[in-house]
Design a protein around this motif. Structure first.
Motif, mmCIF file in Angstrom:
data_model
loop_
_atom_site.group_PDB
_atom_site.id
_atom_site.type_symbol
_atom_site.label_atom_id
_atom_site.label_comp_id
_atom_site.label_asym_id
_atom_site.label_seq_id
_atom_site.Cartn_x
_atom_site.Cartn_y
_atom_site.Cartn_z
ATOM 1 N N LEU A 58 0.501 4.099 12.322
ATOM 2 C CA LEU A 58 0.187 3.951 13.315
ATOM 3 C C LEU A 58 -0.954 3.025 13.519
ATOM 4 C CD1 LEU A 58 0.621 6.989 14.862
ATOM 5 C CD2 LEU A 58 2.375 5.322 14.565
ATOM 6 N N MET A 59 -0.843 1.203 13.646
ATOM 7 C CA MET A 59 -1.813 0.475 13.775
ATOM 8 C C MET A 59 -2.156 0.368 15.014
ATOM 9 S SD MET A 59 -1.527 -0.627 10.555
ATOM 10 C CE MET A 59 -2.335 -2.109 10.795
ATOM 11 N N LEU A 60 -3.781 0.207 14.826
ATOM 12 C CA LEU A 60 -3.682 -0.337 16.106
ATOM 13 C C LEU A 60 -3.189 -2.406 16.775
ATOM 14 C CD1 LEU A 60 -7.982 0.529 16.030
ATOM 15 C CD2 LEU A 60 -5.694 1.488 16.614
ATOM 16 N N ASP A 61 -3.604 -2.583 17.927
ATOM 17 C CA ASP A 61 -3.117 -3.808 17.985
ATOM 18 C C ASP A 61 -4.245 -4.989 17.780
ATOM 19 O OD1 ASP A 61 -1.992 -6.229 19.277
ATOM 20 O OD2 ASP A 61 -2.186 -5.594 21.587
ATOM 21 N N THR A 62 -4.546 -5.700 16.119
ATOM 22 C CA THR A 62 -5.794 -6.676 15.528
ATOM 23 C C THR A 62 -4.811 -7.634 15.683
ATOM 24 O OG1 THR A 62 -4.843 -5.860 13.943
ATOM 25 C CG2 THR A 62 -6.830 -5.016 14.954
ATOM 26 N N HIS A 63 -5.928 -8.668 15.038
ATOM 27 C CA HIS A 63 -5.377 -9.827 14.822
ATOM 28 C C HIS A 63 -6.159 -10.468 13.728
ATOM 29 C CE1 HIS A 63 -3.318 -9.902 18.916
ATOM 30 N NE2 HIS A 63 -4.411 -9.858 19.506
ATOM 31 N N PHE A 64 -7.329 -10.041 13.225
ATOM 32 C CA PHE A 64 -7.441 -10.051 11.686
ATOM 33 C C PHE A 64 -7.418 -9.932 10.589
ATOM 34 C CE2 PHE A 64 -9.762 -5.577 12.928
ATOM 35 C CZ PHE A 64 -8.761 -5.242 11.767
ATOM 36 N N ARG A 65 -7.669 -10.847 9.621
ATOM 37 C CA ARG A 65 -6.475 -10.805 8.126
ATOM 38 C C ARG A 65 -7.396 -9.450 7.367
ATOM 39 N NH1 ARG A 65 -8.642 -14.249 2.748
ATOM 40 N NH2 ARG A 65 -7.266 -13.015 1.399
ATOM 41 N N ARG A 66 -5.856 -8.314 7.553
ATOM 42 C CA ARG A 66 -6.268 -7.485 6.500
ATOM 43 C C ARG A 66 -6.363 -7.826 5.220
ATOM 44 N NH1 ARG A 66 -6.333 -2.488 9.536
ATOM 45 N NH2 ARG A 66 -6.168 -2.805 11.369
ATOM 46 N N LEU A 67 -7.151 -7.688 3.921
ATOM 47 C CA LEU A 67 -7.154 -7.514 2.761
ATOM 48 C C LEU A 67 -6.311 -6.394 1.806
ATOM 49 C CD1 LEU A 67 -11.140 -8.591 2.782
ATOM 50 C CD2 LEU A 67 -9.105 -10.241 2.704
ATOM 51 N N PRO A 68 -6.637 -6.973 0.751
ATOM 52 C CA PRO A 68 -5.753 -6.304 0.323
ATOM 53 C C PRO A 68 -6.385 -4.808 -0.148
ATOM 54 C CG PRO A 68 -5.460 -8.141 -0.740
ATOM 55 C CD PRO A 68 -6.066 -8.417 0.414
ATOM 56 N N GLY A 69 -6.500 -3.661 -0.184
ATOM 57 C CA GLY A 69 -6.789 -2.341 -0.557
ATOM 58 C C GLY A 69 -6.914 -1.768 0.947
ATOM 59 N N ASP A 70 -6.268 -2.841 2.408
ATOM 60 C CA ASP A 70 -7.014 -1.922 3.384
ATOM 61 C C ASP A 70 -5.695 -1.245 4.527
ATOM 62 O OD1 ASP A 70 -8.620 -3.859 7.085
ATOM 63 O OD2 ASP A 70 -6.471 -2.988 6.579
ATOM 64 N N ILE A 71 -5.877 -0.759 4.488
ATOM 65 C CA ILE A 71 -4.613 -0.004 5.233
ATOM 66 C C ILE A 71 -2.974 -0.899 5.073
ATOM 67 C CG2 ILE A 71 -5.647 0.679 7.416
ATOM 68 C CD1 ILE A 71 -4.223 3.459 7.108
ATOM 69 N N GLY A 72 -3.640 -1.811 6.246
ATOM 70 C CA GLY A 72 -2.393 -2.269 6.979
ATOM 71 C C GLY A 72 -2.037 -3.547 5.998
ATOM 72 N N ASN A 73 -2.240 -4.220 5.163
ATOM 73 C CA ASN A 73 -1.980 -4.395 3.868
ATOM 74 C C ASN A 73 -0.990 -4.369 2.145
ATOM 75 O OD1 ASN A 73 -1.570 -6.213 2.042
ATOM 76 N ND2 ASN A 73 -3.133 -7.658 2.210
ATOM 77 N N GLY A 74 0.484 -4.666 3.291
ATOM 78 C CA GLY A 74 1.624 -4.140 1.996
ATOM 79 C C GLY A 74 1.160 -3.451 0.775
ATOM 80 N N ARG A 75 0.776 -4.969 -0.317
ATOM 81 C CA ARG A 75 0.342 -4.532 -0.664
ATOM 82 C C ARG A 75 -0.704 -3.603 -1.136
ATOM 83 N NH1 ARG A 75 -2.462 -10.198 -2.590
ATOM 84 N NH2 ARG A 75 -2.638 -9.335 -4.647
ATOM 85 N N THR A 76 -1.340 -2.874 -1.315
ATOM 86 C CA THR A 76 -2.264 -1.613 -1.080
ATOM 87 C C THR A 76 -1.422 -0.654 -1.176
ATOM 88 O OG1 THR A 76 -3.961 -2.306 1.083
ATOM 89 C CG2 THR A 76 -3.598 -0.313 0.090
ATOM 90 N N TRP A 77 -0.388 -0.895 -1.109
ATOM 91 C CA TRP A 77 0.310 0.907 -1.068
ATOM 92 C C TRP A 77 1.460 0.667 -2.639
ATOM 93 C CZ3 TRP A 77 -1.982 3.908 0.785
ATOM 94 C CH2 TRP A 77 -2.576 3.981 2.266
ATOM 95 N N ARG A 78 1.472 1.677 -3.690
ATOM 96 C CA ARG A 78 2.592 2.050 -4.927
ATOM 97 C C ARG A 78 3.676 2.538 -4.165
ATOM 98 N NH1 ARG A 78 -2.031 4.340 -8.488
ATOM 99 N NH2 ARG A 78 -2.522 6.328 -5.979
ATOM 100 N N PHE A 79 3.881 2.903 -2.798
ATOM 101 C CA PHE A 79 4.636 3.896 -2.742
ATOM 102 C C PHE A 79 5.264 3.111 -0.714
ATOM 103 C CE2 PHE A 79 1.275 6.578 -1.712
ATOM 104 C CZ PHE A 79 1.643 6.747 -0.193
ATOM 105 N N PRO A 80 6.339 2.979 -0.763
ATOM 106 C CA PRO A 80 6.903 2.761 0.853
ATOM 107 C C PRO A 80 6.568 2.980 1.632
ATOM 108 C CG PRO A 80 9.035 2.724 -0.647
ATOM 109 C CD PRO A 80 7.416 3.075 -1.211
ATOM 110 N N VAL A 81 6.094 2.020 2.543
ATOM 111 C CA VAL A 81 5.315 2.705 4.286
ATOM 112 C C VAL A 81 5.701 1.462 4.896
ATOM 113 C CG1 VAL A 81 2.556 3.668 2.952
ATOM 114 C CG2 VAL A 81 3.058 0.834 4.067
ATOM 115 N N GLN A 82 5.305 2.109 6.353
ATOM 116 C CA GLN A 82 6.325 1.581 7.466
ATOM 117 C C GLN A 82 5.122 1.457 8.526
ATOM 118 O OE1 GLN A 82 9.461 0.428 7.480
ATOM 119 N NE2 GLN A 82 10.491 0.609 9.467
ATOM 120 N N PHE A 83 5.026 0.200 9.436
ATOM 121 C CA PHE A 83 4.024 -0.240 10.654
ATOM 122 C C PHE A 83 4.797 0.088 11.132
ATOM 123 C CE2 PHE A 83 2.735 -1.409 6.354
ATOM 124 C CZ PHE A 83 1.344 -1.381 6.504
ATOM 125 N N ARG A 84 4.207 0.235 13.008
ATOM 126 C CA ARG A 84 4.008 -0.165 13.877
ATOM 127 C C ARG A 84 2.664 0.122 14.277
ATOM 128 N NH1 ARG A 84 8.482 -0.221 12.272
ATOM 129 N NH2 ARG A 84 10.382 1.003 13.602
#
Length: 241
Positions: free
Chosen positions: A21-47
């Motif tokens: 569950l994502m906050l409504d933000t507009h900043f760039r999310r870096l690798p390692g951030d929870i909201g960067n898809g490259r962070t994860w080693r398994f599939p996640v889904q965002f809302r």
């Protein structure tokens, strides 16, 4: 014989462990951030929960967004996720309410790790919390997820780039400067509280800097990414045969 009216519902997507569950933000999310898809080693889904921006959740009243968070989580569950987390540790305030409303396990906040971390530390040591905004992290947040009220806490200063970028107030995501500020805040925490034996990052934007924090302080660093990987591992354990 089953037909279209009696068959159980099926997920829209298969093999998803975690929904975020994502906050409504507009900043760039870096690798390692929870909201960067490259962070994860398994599939996640965002809302994204519209209107739930950092000011509303960190400095406002997150309980006013409970129903939108429940609705977003239900949508993720309908898509096939089997566990829910969030992109802000301050949502610890909604831990019990989301668990009561949803049919899957919920881990709202990295802060849920605090009692476990303290159970592992040598005698006389405490976990210390590194947070986005120390002035906003209240006793109510700690109590909601079982954190001791005397836990040492340090935050990023209000005039930092970190607070500006991740508070949705603007600024360029300069990795080196963000890391310098995060490390400085962690060093201040252990300087003021030498008995801190481990650092727990409340903020989900801090994990890109966890390695640097650990190197600078000599303490183990726990964050939301390691927590959710542990959570996801439990939901979908690997086979070894």
């Amino acid at each position: 014989m089953t037909d279209a009216t009696t068959r159980p519902p099926t997920a829209a997507v298969n093999d998803l462990s975690i929904g975020v569950l994502m906050l409504d933000t507009h900043f760039r999310r870096l690798p390692g951030d929870i909201g960067n898809g490259r962070t994860w080693r398994f599939p996640v889904q965002f809302r994204v929960v519209r209107g739930a921006d950092p000011a509303a959740i960190v400095h406002g009243r997150p309980e006013e967004f409970l129903q939108p968070f429940i609705a977003a989580a239900q949508d993720l569950i309908a898509c096939g996720v089997r566990g829910i987390t969030t992109s802000c540790g301050f949502l610890a305030l909604l831990q019990k309410e989301l668990c009561a409303a949803l049919p899957v396990p919920v881990a709202t906040s990295s802060l849920l790790q605090a009692p476990l971390i303290e159970a592992m530390l040598p005698a006389g040591q405490q976990v210390g919390i590194l947070t986005f905004a120390a002035e906003a992290l209240s006793a109510q947040h700690l109590a909601a997820v079982g954190v001791r009220p005397d836990t040492p806490i340090a935050g990023l200063p209000p005039d930092t780039l970190f607070r500006s970028v991740y508070g949705n107030r603007g600024g360029v995501s300069d990795f080196a400067e963000l890391e310098r500020e995060a490390v400085a805040a962690a060093q201040a925490l252990v300087h003021r509280h030498p008995n801190v034996g481990a650092i727990l990052c409340e903020c989900t934007n801090l994990p890109p800097h966890s390695a640097a924090i650990a190197a600078a302080t000599g303490r183990p660093v726990f964050d939301i990414i390691g927590f959710v990987e542990w959570f996801g591992h439990a939901i979908s354990p690997p086979g070894f045969r």
